[in-house]
Motif scaffolding. Structure first.
Motif, PDB file in Angstrom:
ATOM      1  N   GLY A   1       0.776  -1.239   0.000  1.00  0.00           N
ATOM      2  CA  GLY A   1       0.000   0.000   0.000  1.00  0.00           C
ATOM      3  C   GLY A   1       0.797   1.273   0.000  1.00  0.00           C
ATOM      4  O   GLY A   1       0.288   2.326   0.378  1.00  0.00           O
ATOM      5  N   ILE A   2       2.085   1.210  -0.415  1.00  0.00           N
ATOM      6  CA  ILE A   2       2.856   2.439  -0.636  1.00  0.00           C
ATOM      7  C   ILE A   2       3.444   2.383  -2.042  1.00  0.00           C
ATOM      8  O   ILE A   2       3.579   1.298  -2.632  1.00  0.00           O
ATOM      9  N   VAL A   3       3.792   3.519  -2.597  1.00  0.00           N
ATOM     10  CA  VAL A   3       4.388   3.556  -3.924  1.00  0.00           C
ATOM     11  C   VAL A   3       5.784   2.951  -3.858  1.00  0.00           C
ATOM     12  O   VAL A   3       6.603   3.336  -3.023  1.00  0.00           O
ATOM     13  N   GLY A   4       6.060   1.989  -4.731  1.00  0.00           N
ATOM     14  CA  GLY A   4       7.394   1.431  -4.860  1.00  0.00           C
ATOM     15  C   GLY A   4       8.056   1.987  -6.111  1.00  0.00           C
ATOM     16  O   GLY A   4       7.369   2.335  -7.074  1.00  0.00           O
ATOM     17  N   SER A   5       9.383   2.092  -6.099  1.00  0.00           N
ATOM     18  CA  SER A   5      10.062   2.668  -7.264  1.00  0.00           C
ATOM     19  C   SER A   5      11.458   2.078  -7.409  1.00  0.00           C
ATOM     20  O   SER A   5      12.040   1.565  -6.442  1.00  0.00           O
ATOM     21  N   PHE A   6      11.997   2.168  -8.628  1.00  0.00           N
ATOM     22  CA  PHE A   6      13.365   1.719  -8.871  1.00  0.00           C
ATOM     23  C   PHE A   6      13.991   2.585  -9.957  1.00  0.00           C
ATOM     24  O   PHE A   6      13.280   3.105 -10.823  1.00  0.00           O
ATOM     25  N   PRO A   7      15.325   2.759  -9.939  1.00  0.00           N
ATOM     26  CA  PRO A   7      15.988   3.472 -11.021  1.00  0.00           C
ATOM     27  C   PRO A   7      16.012   2.618 -12.284  1.00  0.00           C
ATOM     28  O   PRO A   7      16.332   1.417 -12.224  1.00  0.00           O
ATOM     29  N   ALA A   8      15.713   3.213 -13.420  1.00  0.00           N
ATOM     30  CA  ALA A   8      15.764   2.471 -14.678  1.00  0.00           C
ATOM     31  C   ALA A   8      17.139   1.841 -14.880  1.00  0.00           C
ATOM     32  O   ALA A   8      17.257   0.732 -15.428  1.00  0.00           O
ATOM     33  N   LEU A   9      18.184   2.517 -14.427  1.00  0.00           N
ATOM     34  CA  LEU A   9      19.542   2.016 -14.621  1.00  0.00           C
ATOM     35  C   LEU A   9      19.838   0.743 -13.837  1.00  0.00           C
ATOM     36  O   LEU A   9      20.849   0.080 -14.092  1.00  0.00           O
ATOM     37  N   ASN A  10      18.980   0.393 -12.882  1.00  0.00           N
ATOM     38  CA  ASN A  10      19.184  -0.862 -12.157  1.00  0.00           C
ATOM     39  C   ASN A  10      18.920  -2.077 -13.026  1.00  0.00           C
ATOM     40  O   ASN A  10      19.440  -3.160 -12.750  1.00  0.00           O
ATOM     41  N   ALA A  11      18.070  -1.930 -14.026  1.00  0.00           N
ATOM     42  CA  ALA A  11      17.740  -3.040 -14.919  1.00  0.00           C
ATOM     43  C   ALA A  11      18.858  -3.186 -15.946  1.00  0.00           C
ATOM     44  O   ALA A  11      19.029  -2.315 -16.803  1.00  0.00           O
ATOM     45  N   ARG A  12      19.618  -4.271 -15.826  1.00  0.00           N
ATOM     46  CA  ARG A  12      20.774  -4.456 -16.697  1.00  0.00           C
ATOM     47  C   ARG A  12      20.753  -5.864 -17.275  1.00  0.00           C
ATOM     48  O   ARG A  12      20.511  -6.817 -16.521  1.00  0.00           O
ATOM     49  N   PRO A  13      20.977  -5.968 -18.597  1.00  0.00           N
ATOM     50  CA  PRO A  13      21.200  -4.908 -19.580  1.00  0.00           C
ATOM     51  C   PRO A  13      19.917  -4.103 -19.819  1.00  0.00           C
ATOM     52  O   PRO A  13      18.872  -4.423 -19.242  1.00  0.00           O
ATOM     53  N   GLN A  14      19.999  -3.110 -20.669  1.00  0.00           N
ATOM     54  CA  GLN A  14      18.868  -2.213 -20.891  1.00  0.00           C
ATOM     55  C   GLN A  14      17.611  -2.978 -21.286  1.00  0.00           C
ATOM     56  O   GLN A  14      16.497  -2.608 -20.906  1.00  0.00           O
ATOM     57  N   GLU A  15      17.794  -4.070 -22.015  1.00  0.00           N
ATOM     58  CA  GLU A  15      16.638  -4.848 -22.482  1.00  0.00           C
ATOM     59  C   GLU A  15      15.843  -5.461 -21.335  1.00  0.00           C
ATOM     60  O   GLU A  15      14.690  -5.871 -21.514  1.00  0.00           O
ATOM     61  N   ALA A  16      16.451  -5.513 -20.150  1.00  0.00           N
ATOM     62  CA  ALA A  16      15.751  -6.088 -19.001  1.00  0.00           C
ATOM     63  C   ALA A  16      14.691  -5.150 -18.431  1.00  0.00           C
ATOM     64  O   ALA A  16      13.814  -5.587 -17.670  1.00  0.00           O
ATOM     65  N   LEU A  17      14.741  -3.873 -18.800  1.00  0.00           N
ATOM     66  CA  LEU A  17      13.813  -2.906 -18.207  1.00  0.00           C
ATOM     67  C   LEU A  17      12.365  -3.280 -18.477  1.00  0.00           C
ATOM     68  O   LEU A  17      11.523  -3.247 -17.565  1.00  0.00           O
ATOM     69  N   VAL A  18      12.045  -3.633 -19.699  1.00  0.00           N
ATOM     70  CA  VAL A  18      10.660  -3.985 -20.014  1.00  0.00           C
ATOM     71  C   VAL A  18      10.237  -5.229 -19.243  1.00  0.00           C
ATOM     72  O   VAL A  18       9.078  -5.342 -18.806  1.00  0.00           O
ATOM     73  N   GLU A  19      11.155  -6.161 -19.023  1.00  0.00           N
ATOM     74  CA  GLU A  19      10.831  -7.366 -18.258  1.00  0.00           C
ATOM     75  C   GLU A  19      10.521  -7.009 -16.804  1.00  0.00           C
ATOM     76  O   GLU A  19       9.581  -7.549 -16.213  1.00  0.00           O
ATOM     77  N   TRP A  20      11.319  -6.106 -16.218  1.00  0.00           N
ATOM     78  CA  TRP A  20      11.065  -5.686 -14.842  1.00  0.00           C
ATOM     79  C   TRP A  20       9.684  -5.041 -14.716  1.00  0.00           C
ATOM     80  O   TRP A  20       8.930  -5.346 -13.790  1.00  0.00           O
ATOM     81  N   ILE A  21       9.381  -4.131 -15.628  1.00  0.00           N
ATOM     82  CA  ILE A  21       8.096  -3.425 -15.563  1.00  0.00           C
ATOM     83  C   ILE A  21       6.935  -4.400 -15.693  1.00  0.00           C
ATOM     84  O   ILE A  21       5.954  -4.332 -14.933  1.00  0.00           O
ATOM     85  N   ARG A  22       7.047  -5.324 -16.622  1.00  0.00           N
ATOM     86  CA  ARG A  22       5.956  -6.289 -16.815  1.00  0.00           C
ATOM     87  C   ARG A  22       5.842  -7.248 -15.640  1.00  0.00           C
ATOM     88  O   ARG A  22       4.726  -7.655 -15.280  1.00  0.00           O
ATOM     89  N   GLN A  23       6.963  -7.599 -15.030  1.00  0.00           N
ATOM     90  CA  GLN A  23       6.920  -8.447 -13.842  1.00  0.00           C
ATOM     91  C   GLN A  23       6.184  -7.748 -12.708  1.00  0.00           C
ATOM     92  O   GLN A  23       5.342  -8.353 -12.029  1.00  0.00           O
ATOM     93  N   ILE A  24       6.485  -6.464 -12.500  1.00  0.00           N
ATOM     94  CA  ILE A  24       5.804  -5.697 -11.448  1.00  0.00           C
ATOM     95  C   ILE A  24       4.311  -5.607 -11.739  1.00  0.00           C
ATOM     96  O   ILE A  24       3.477  -5.842 -10.854  1.00  0.00           O
ATOM     97  N   LYS A  25       3.968  -5.280 -12.967  1.00  0.00           N
ATOM     98  CA  LYS A  25       2.548  -5.189 -13.337  1.00  0.00           C
ATOM     99  C   LYS A  25       1.818  -6.499 -13.072  1.00  0.00           C
ATOM    100  O   LYS A  25       0.708  -6.515 -12.533  1.00  0.00           O
ATOM    101  N   SER A  26       2.442  -7.601 -13.457  1.00  0.00           N
ATOM    102  CA  SER A  26       1.819  -8.909 -13.274  1.00  0.00           C
ATOM    103  C   SER A  26       1.640  -9.239 -11.794  1.00  0.00           C
ATOM    104  O   SER A  26       0.564  -9.698 -11.374  1.00  0.00           O
ATOM    105  N   ASP A  27       2.677  -8.973 -10.993  1.00  0.00           N
ATOM    106  CA  ASP A  27       2.587  -9.244  -9.559  1.00  0.00           C
ATOM    107  C   ASP A  27       1.469  -8.429  -8.907  1.00  0.00           C
ATOM    108  O   ASP A  27       0.714  -8.947  -8.074  1.00  0.00           O
ATOM    109  N   LEU A  28       1.366  -7.164  -9.287  1.00  0.00           N
ATOM    110  CA  LEU A  28       0.347  -6.307  -8.681  1.00  0.00           C
ATOM    111  C   LEU A  28      -1.054  -6.715  -9.112  1.00  0.00           C
ATOM    112  O   LEU A  28      -1.994  -6.708  -8.306  1.00  0.00           O
ATOM    113  N   ALA A  29      -1.212  -7.087 -10.376  1.00  0.00           N
ATOM    114  CA  ALA A  29      -2.522  -7.511 -10.860  1.00  0.00           C
ATOM    115  C   ALA A  29      -2.971  -8.798 -10.168  1.00  0.00           C
ATOM    116  O   ALA A  29      -4.144  -8.931  -9.772  1.00  0.00           O
ATOM    117  N   GLU A  30      -2.050  -9.735  -9.995  1.00  0.00           N
ATOM    118  CA  GLU A  30      -2.388 -10.995  -9.317  1.00  0.00           C
ATOM    119  C   GLU A  30      -2.776 -10.737  -7.864  1.00  0.00           C
ATOM    120  O   GLU A  30      -3.740 -11.325  -7.356  1.00  0.00           O
TER     121      GLU A  30
END
Length: 321
Positions: free
Chosen positions: A36-65
């Motif tokens: 119940g609080i806003v979570g956040s991460f720096p985009a630069l933490n997702a490495r390599p860059q292609e992992a960023l979309v995977e991180w975002i989709r993982q978070i979305k999926s976890d929250l929806a479930e």
């Protein structure tokens, strides 16, 4: 003071878990949002860059479930932090991913974010910008940000030197958008104090370094628990910008925390963010002055629930006075 409708019914506590370089990953962000609080991460933490979309989709999926399984729980939106600086070679590609995935909140740091504001507003997202003084805030406000994060004295990592009493008051005179207060927020009492000063939300990073989901090494978490405010060192040496670090980690790296040379802002280089051997923050550990109020390493959800209890108890004390 009114928060954007994005937050309606989605917050257990008026708090954002700050994005922390290396430390914040999708596991921590999802745990914070589900609590119940806003979570956040720096985009630069997702490495390599292609992992960023995977991180975002993982978070979305976890929250929806979680929302489907627990319909009565508040599930907060998440945020991605973007470093707006010429030395960040990933900014354009990372923002393209965030826009395509319609990340609810973008937190921007350093340069005024006009183009990012336009891009995020195109799909109805929000932009919050880090500031350490009124001059920086005015630039960001003129470019249409939805909120300003007052990074005050005592905040972990890159931090300003102004008292929160001074900066929040000045911001409220000129800005009717969201004001978020950062600086030694470790307890629910601190969150209530931020609200009393005029902030809409508090901003806490260091408290969540000492949580199970954080991607900090165990020694880092233990040093957070064992440290007090007097162990925090304010220095520009490591990135060229003033920030707060654990003196113990500086000593462990072979330097004298009490005798550090000044760094140069011109040397700031975020190309090093992709280097696993980067000195800060891998070896020199950031932390705010609120470390003295951190005594354990529980799951992030337990941190939030405890802070909620502290917040409500503090509110009862104030109302009873």
């Amino acid at each position: 003071m009114a928060l954007p409708s994005l937050f309606d019914g989605k917050l257990r506590l008026p708090l954002i878990g700050a994005p922390m370089f290396i430390v914040s990953g999708p596991e921590l962000v999802a745990a914070q949002c589900k609590a119940g609080i806003v979570g956040s991460f720096p985009a630069l933490n997702a490495r390599p860059q292609e992992a960023l979309v995977e991180w975002i989709r993982q978070i979305k999926s976890d929250l929806a479930e979680h929302a489907e399984a627990h319909p009565d729980d508040p599930v907060a939106p998440f945020a991605v932090n973007q470093i707006v600086h010429p030395s960040n070679p990933r900014l354009l590609a990372d923002m393209e991913v965030c826009v395509a995935e319609q990340v609810p909140i973008i937190i921007t740091s350093l340069s005024p974010p006009r183009e990012i504001v336009q891009a995020v507003h195109s799909y109805g997202g929000l932009v919050f910008h880090d500031v350490i003084n009124l001059r920086h805030a005015r630039k960001a406000i003129s470019q249409g940000v939805d909120g300003v994060i007052a990074v005050c004295a005592g905040a972990g990592g890159h931090a300003g030197a102004l008292s929160p009493f001074a900066l929040v008051g000045e911001l409220r005179k000129e800005f009717d958008g969201a004001v978020i207060l950062s600086g030694a927020i470790s307890r629910g009492d601190d969150v209530l104090a931020a609200r009393a000063m005029g902030a809409d939300l508090a901003y806490s990073g260091t408290r969540f370094i000492a949580s199970e989901e954080a991607r900090a090494v165990h020694d880092y978490k233990e040093m957070i628990v064992e440290s007090s405010a007097s162990d925090v060192v304010y220095s520009s040496l490591f990135t060229g910008v003033k920030g707060n670090y654990l003196g113990g980690s500086i000593a462990k790296a072979g330097m004298d925390p009490a005798n550090l040379p000044e760094g140069r802002k011109e040397d700031m280089d975020f190309t090093k963010a992709t280097d696993s051997e980067a000195k800060a923050w891998k070896d020199i550990w950031g932390a705010g002055q609120g470390v003295g109020n951190i005594h354990d390493i529980p799951p992030a959800r337990d941190v939030v629930l405890r802070m909620e209890q502290e917040y409500r108890a503090a509110l009862d004390r104030v109302n009873a006075a």
